[in-house]
Design a protein around this motif. Structure first.
Motif, PDB file in Angstrom:
ATOM      1  N   THR A  55       3.627   9.120 -40.092  1.00 10.88           N
ATOM      2  CA  THR A  55       4.015   8.867 -38.687  1.00 10.88           C
ATOM      3  C   THR A  55       3.672  10.057 -37.861  1.00 10.88           C
ATOM      4  O   THR A  55       3.944  11.063 -37.927  1.00 10.88           O
ATOM      5  CB  THR A  55       5.549   8.600 -38.600  1.00 10.88           C
ATOM      6  OG1 THR A  55       5.955   7.631 -39.523  1.00 10.88           O
ATOM      7  CG2 THR A  55       6.149   8.328 -37.179  1.00 10.88           C
ATOM      8  N   ARG A  84      -4.620   1.551 -31.405  1.00 10.44           N
ATOM      9  CA  ARG A  84      -4.403   0.461 -32.153  1.00 10.44           C
ATOM     10  C   ARG A  84      -5.878  -0.107 -33.119  1.00 10.44           C
ATOM     11  O   ARG A  84      -5.653  -0.406 -33.938  1.00 10.44           O
ATOM     12  CB  ARG A  84      -3.884  -0.597 -31.656  1.00 10.44           C
ATOM     13  CG  ARG A  84      -2.362  -0.530 -31.129  1.00 10.44           C
ATOM     14  CD  ARG A  84      -1.783  -1.881 -30.195  1.00 10.44           C
ATOM     15  NE  ARG A  84      -0.563  -1.620 -29.925  1.00 10.44           N
ATOM     16  CZ  ARG A  84       0.036  -1.221 -28.705  1.00 10.44           C
ATOM     17  NH1 ARG A  84      -1.095  -1.022 -27.679  1.00 10.44           N
ATOM     18  NH2 ARG A  84       1.207  -0.838 -28.237  1.00 10.44           N
ATOM     19  N   GLY A  90      -1.682   1.382 -38.574  1.00 12.29           N
ATOM     20  CA  GLY A  90      -0.760   0.203 -38.941  1.00 12.29           C
ATOM     21  C   GLY A  90      -0.195  -0.466 -37.501  1.00 12.29           C
ATOM     22  O   GLY A  90      -0.313  -1.692 -37.431  1.00 12.29           O
ATOM     23  N   ALA A  91       0.584   0.553 -36.839  1.00 16.71           N
ATOM     24  CA  ALA A  91       1.383  -0.198 -35.791  1.00 16.71           C
ATOM     25  C   ALA A  91       1.475   1.183 -34.641  1.00 16.71           C
ATOM     26  O   ALA A  91       1.453   2.351 -35.029  1.00 16.71           O
ATOM     27  CB  ALA A  91       2.696  -0.558 -35.998  1.00 16.71           C
ATOM     28  N   VAL A  92       1.446   0.703 -33.212  1.00 16.21           N
ATOM     29  CA  VAL A  92       1.929   1.610 -32.331  1.00 16.21           C
ATOM     30  C   VAL A  92       2.972   1.287 -31.327  1.00 16.21           C
ATOM     31  O   VAL A  92       2.714  -0.111 -30.893  1.00 16.21           O
ATOM     32  CB  VAL A  92       0.437   1.988 -31.482  1.00 16.21           C
ATOM     33  CG1 VAL A  92       0.663   2.865 -30.336  1.00 16.21           C
ATOM     34  CG2 VAL A  92      -0.687   2.399 -32.452  1.00 16.21           C
ATOM     35  N   SER A  93       4.006   2.048 -31.156  1.00 15.81           N
ATOM     36  CA  SER A  93       5.128   1.311 -30.431  1.00 15.81           C
ATOM     37  C   SER A  93       4.727   1.613 -28.905  1.00 15.81           C
ATOM     38  O   SER A  93       3.835   2.311 -28.632  1.00 15.81           O
ATOM     39  CB  SER A  93       6.273   2.175 -30.621  1.00 15.81           C
ATOM     40  OG  SER A  93       6.127   3.665 -30.291  1.00 15.81           O
ATOM     41  N   ASP A  94       5.465   0.690 -28.135  1.00  8.44           N
ATOM     42  CA  ASP A  94       5.271   0.545 -26.928  1.00  8.44           C
ATOM     43  C   ASP A  94       6.180   1.419 -26.012  1.00  8.44           C
ATOM     44  O   ASP A  94       7.496   0.980 -26.044  1.00  8.44           O
ATOM     45  CB  ASP A  94       5.148  -0.832 -26.271  1.00  8.44           C
ATOM     46  CG  ASP A  94       4.828  -0.922 -24.517  1.00  8.44           C
ATOM     47  OD1 ASP A  94       4.768   0.234 -23.960  1.00  8.44           O
ATOM     48  OD2 ASP A  94       5.043  -1.975 -23.937  1.00  8.44           O
ATOM     49  N   GLU A 115       2.311   4.470 -36.561  1.00 11.23           N
ATOM     50  CA  GLU A 115       2.587   4.514 -38.029  1.00 11.23           C
ATOM     51  C   GLU A 115       1.100   4.166 -38.759  1.00 11.23           C
ATOM     52  O   GLU A 115       0.573   3.277 -38.266  1.00 11.23           O
ATOM     53  CB  GLU A 115       3.599   3.393 -38.197  1.00 11.23           C
ATOM     54  CG  GLU A 115       4.892   3.553 -37.648  1.00 11.23           C
ATOM     55  CD  GLU A 115       5.982   2.515 -38.331  1.00 11.23           C
ATOM     56  OE1 GLU A 115       5.564   1.533 -39.140  1.00 11.23           O
ATOM     57  OE2 GLU A 115       7.204   2.392 -37.764  1.00 11.23           O
ATOM     58  N   ASP A 117      -1.252   3.316 -41.812  1.00 10.66           N
ATOM     59  CA  ASP A 117      -1.103   2.457 -43.089  1.00 10.66           C
ATOM     60  C   ASP A 117      -1.106   3.108 -44.379  1.00 10.66           C
ATOM     61  O   ASP A 117      -1.640   4.241 -44.413  1.00 10.66           O
ATOM     62  CB  ASP A 117      -2.598   1.628 -43.273  1.00 10.66           C
ATOM     63  CG  ASP A 117      -2.423   0.567 -42.056  1.00 10.66           C
ATOM     64  OD1 ASP A 117      -1.467  -0.118 -41.732  1.00 10.66           O
ATOM     65  OD2 ASP A 117      -3.748   0.293 -41.726  1.00 10.66           O
TER      66      ASP A 117
END
Length: 724
Positions: A55, A84, A90-94, A115, A117
């Protein structure tokens, strides 16, 4: 024999290269309260305890206006979309999500969580995101990348280590005056360290090892390998100069210096293997790997070196010595008067000066080492440095920016587990109790376990993870367990684990020092048949240890040599450093004690007065100790230039410790102290002398007219105050 060693080296290389594996490099200290709480967390909240991949944090600060201004908002949104699209993300927060915003109170800073993968390239991913962060600089924003960035496996032999090995070879060349002898010495050491490190890496095929484990094995294996070869080759050359044949010289060298190598190597192995008794797995692993490398070095010195000596023959001597050996006087081999020459040399003069001015030497040497050790009083240790060890990295910049905007404890919250029947009923009371504690900024319930008996809460401290007030807060939370709410409270998380582990390692250090000091006293009593000589040796070791750690604090914690030392400085020392340095330095200090004082003991056993024995033993052994210490310092000094602060700090502590022990403790303090003690130095009760086993470490039994291994015990009434 030479072919056999090369075959073993090749075999270990094939095994190691077939699939060596490294663990994630984390330091696990089981048995602490936070470690047990983490086990509960993993059992009750498995989804919250595990992570699919690393992370990262993308921290963006606006230099002009609020982060929510339309122009800044568009820039931030475009950057997040670019992240992204990066392969492996894998994921990106807003950070602007109304449900879970992550924006500072002054609206200038936003933090997005990235995050990766599972299986993503952890070394390449941060570089790709860093390129996006650099583009924001032209848009009026500062962007930093923080979080759990992989650091990879430190290099085992870099340029600085090669330079250290080259300096060691130069010392060998100057000591021997023979390129053949110096080359054989270095060749044997490299074969030994190669077999040792490849054996450790080969073991990782079965069980993964820590990334630092092989470096410690290389550092110590190379240093002792060179020294052990030196001890045997030097004795072989001495026997040749005295007229022995090549085969007889080999036998005597292995029977005398080889015996000392076995004893010295066994001492180092015991000290390193003793790291397993503190109950900390990664320390035990490092100790066992280094002990294996030392054991291989001993085996190499006893088998490979004699084989090489049989090939070298008289070429192990300098050209001058070979010319003298070729001369014949009255049909007999001419032998130079080594004893007369040594009595007029520098070492003989040094021994006379130190023992003549014994009180001044004792006070001066002790004062110097005490001065170097003074920084030890301000030593700080930690299991992990918040924000990473490099103060100039983007990781540290991101950490400090978030701490400044969101609070010192915002990135390292405490994870509190509340356990009790029907915990949801008691949860509000628990939140109130925790909120009223000093130093608590925020308490946030996270969830309840499936069985309803365990609740997880996040407690944010007002202070940083290394602040003593955070340590006090952890203790206060645990003290609330079973309070008004009648709920058991467990504390874990990175901060609590780091604090508990650091405390555990400090306790282990005290236990280990007691163990090492006790071992030192017992071994020296058996070897030297004396009660006071071991005491002098142990006190000298403690002074060397203090000097090594004190210098390391001044350099790595205070940053005194920031221009010279390439690894990061200005951080607390890693918690494991003191205990690792203690074990290694103890073994090396006992090496020097054995090779120096055993010759004094042998001279005294042959009937010389205590003062004559000190000077005679010093003349015969000091040159080897000085050369060995210079080689150690060169090897460790090369590793001190490592870009890894852990490797560099350990190597610097060992460099200073070895120099202090060999050149001040053994060359000044030990002969001066023995001169002060006189005959009392060799006193031991007769009943104890009969009980102890005899260790012929100098091979006295090889001499046809050798006396007993120990002199006749001196009665206590004669020992006290007797100096001649």
């Amino acid at each position: 024999m030479i072919i056999g060693w090369l075959a073993v080296l090749t075999g270990f290389a094939v095994v190691a290269l077939s699939g060596m594996r490294f663990s994630d490099g984390g330091f696990d200290v089981p048995g602490t309260s936070s470690s047990r709480a983490m086990s509960v967390l993993e059992e009750e909240f498995p989804s919250g305890a595990d992570s699919d991949g690393p992370t990262l944090q993308f921290v963006v600060e606006s230099r002009d206006g609020d982060i929510t201004d339309p122009e800044n908002l568009v820039t931030l949104t475009n950057a997040l979309e670019a992240i992204r699209a990066v392969d492996g993300v894998g994921a990106v927060s807003d950070p602007l999500d109304p449900a879970r915003p992550y924006i500072s109170a002054d609206l200038t800073t936003a933090v997005a969580t990235i995050e990766a993968d599972r299986g993503a390239d952890e070394e390449e991913l941060p570089h790709k995101i860093a390129a996006i962060a650099d583009d924001l600089d032209d848009e009026g924003m500062n962007a930093e990348i923080g979080g759990t960035i992989a650091e990879g496996v430190p290099e085992i032999l870099g340029p600085s280590e090669v330079v250290g090995a080259a300096l060691a070879f130069l010392v060998l060349l100057l000591t021997y005056g023979s390129l053949v002898a110096a080359g054989a010495n270095m060749f044997g050491a490299l074969i030994g360290v190669g077999v040792g490190i490849l054996g450790v890496l080969g073991f990782s095929v079965v069980t993964p090892i820590g990334s630092v484990t092989p470096i410690l094995a290389v550092m110590l294996g190379l240093a002792v390998g060179i020294d052990y070869c030196l001890f045997i080759i030097a004795r072989f050359r001495s026997e040749l100069r005295e007229g022995a044949s090549v085969q007889d010289a080999i036998g005597r060298a292995v029977g005398t210096a080889g015996s000392a190598v076995v004893f010295a190597g066994a001492t180092v192995v015991i000290a390193l293997a003793g790291l397993t008794v503190v109950g900390i797995p990664f320390l035990g692993e490092m100790g066992l790997a280094a002990a294996f490398a030392v054991a291989v070095a001993v085996a190499m010195a006893l088998t490979l070196v004699p084989a090489m000596l049989s090939l070298m023959g008289a070429r192990a001597l300098s050209a001058r010595d070979r010319k003298r050996l070729a001369q014949r006087v009255d049909g007999a081999l001419y032998v130079p008067n080594v004893a007369t020459r040594s009595e007029k040399g520098f070492l003989a003069s040094w021994a006379r000066a130190v023992t003549r001015h014994r009180a001044l030497s004792l006070m001066g040497g002790t004062a110097l080492l005490t001065l170097v050790a003074l920084p030890l009083l301000s030593m700080q240790t930690t299991l992990n440095t918040p924000g990473g060890e490099d103060p100039d990295s983007t990781q540290r910049a991101a950490y400090e920016l978030v701490a400044d905007k969101f609070g010192d404890g915002s990135q390292d919250p405490l994870v509190v587990l509340a356990q009790g029947s029907y915990i949801e009923v008691s949860l509000p009371a628990v939140v109130n109790e925790l909120s009223e504690l000093d130093g608590v900024a925020t308490v946030m319930p996270v969830g309840v376990s499936d069985d309803g008996d365990t609740a997880m809460l996040t407690v944010m401290s007002e202070y940083g993870p290394l602040d003593d007030r955070t340590r006090d807060l952890v203790k206060d939370i645990r003290a609330e367990s079973g309070g008004p709410s009648n709920v058991e409270l467990l504390v874990t998380g990175a901060t609590a684990i780091g604090l508990d582990s650091d405390e555990q390692l400090q306790s282990a250090l005290l236990l280990y020092i007691v163990l090492i000091v006790g071992l030192s006293l017992i071994l020296m009593v058996v070897l030297f048949r004396s009660l006071l000589v071991p005491l002098v040796a142990t006190l000298g070791f403690l002074l060397s240890l203090g000097a090594g750690l004190g210098a390391t604090v001044a350099v790595f914690q205070w940053g005194w040599l920031d221009v010279i030392v390439p690894s990061p400085q200005g951080n607390p020392l890693l918690s494991l450093l003191p205990i690792v340095v203690t074990g290694i330095l103890f073994g090396l200090a006992m090496d020097y004690q054995v090779f120096l004082v055993s010759r004094m003991h042998e001279a005294h056993a042959r009937g010389l007065t205590p003062l004559e024995a000190i000077r005679t033993g010093f003349r015969h052994s000091a040159v080897v100790v000085v050369a060995a210490a210079a080689i150690m310092a060169a090897v460790f000094g090369g590793f001190a230039m490592s870009p890894s602060s852990l490797v560099g700090s350990i190597a610097l502590a060992l460099t200073v410790g070895v120099v202090a022990d060999a050149f001040i403790v053994r060359m000044v303090l030990v002969p001066a102290a023995l001169a002060v003690l006189g005959r009392a130095a060799w006193w031991m009760p007769a009943w104890l002398d009969r009980l102890l086993p005899t260790i012929d470490v100098e091979g006295a039994a090889l001499e046809g007219d050798a006396p007993s291994a120990s002199p006749k015990p001196i009665p206590a009434r004669e020992a006290v105050g007797a100096h001649q």
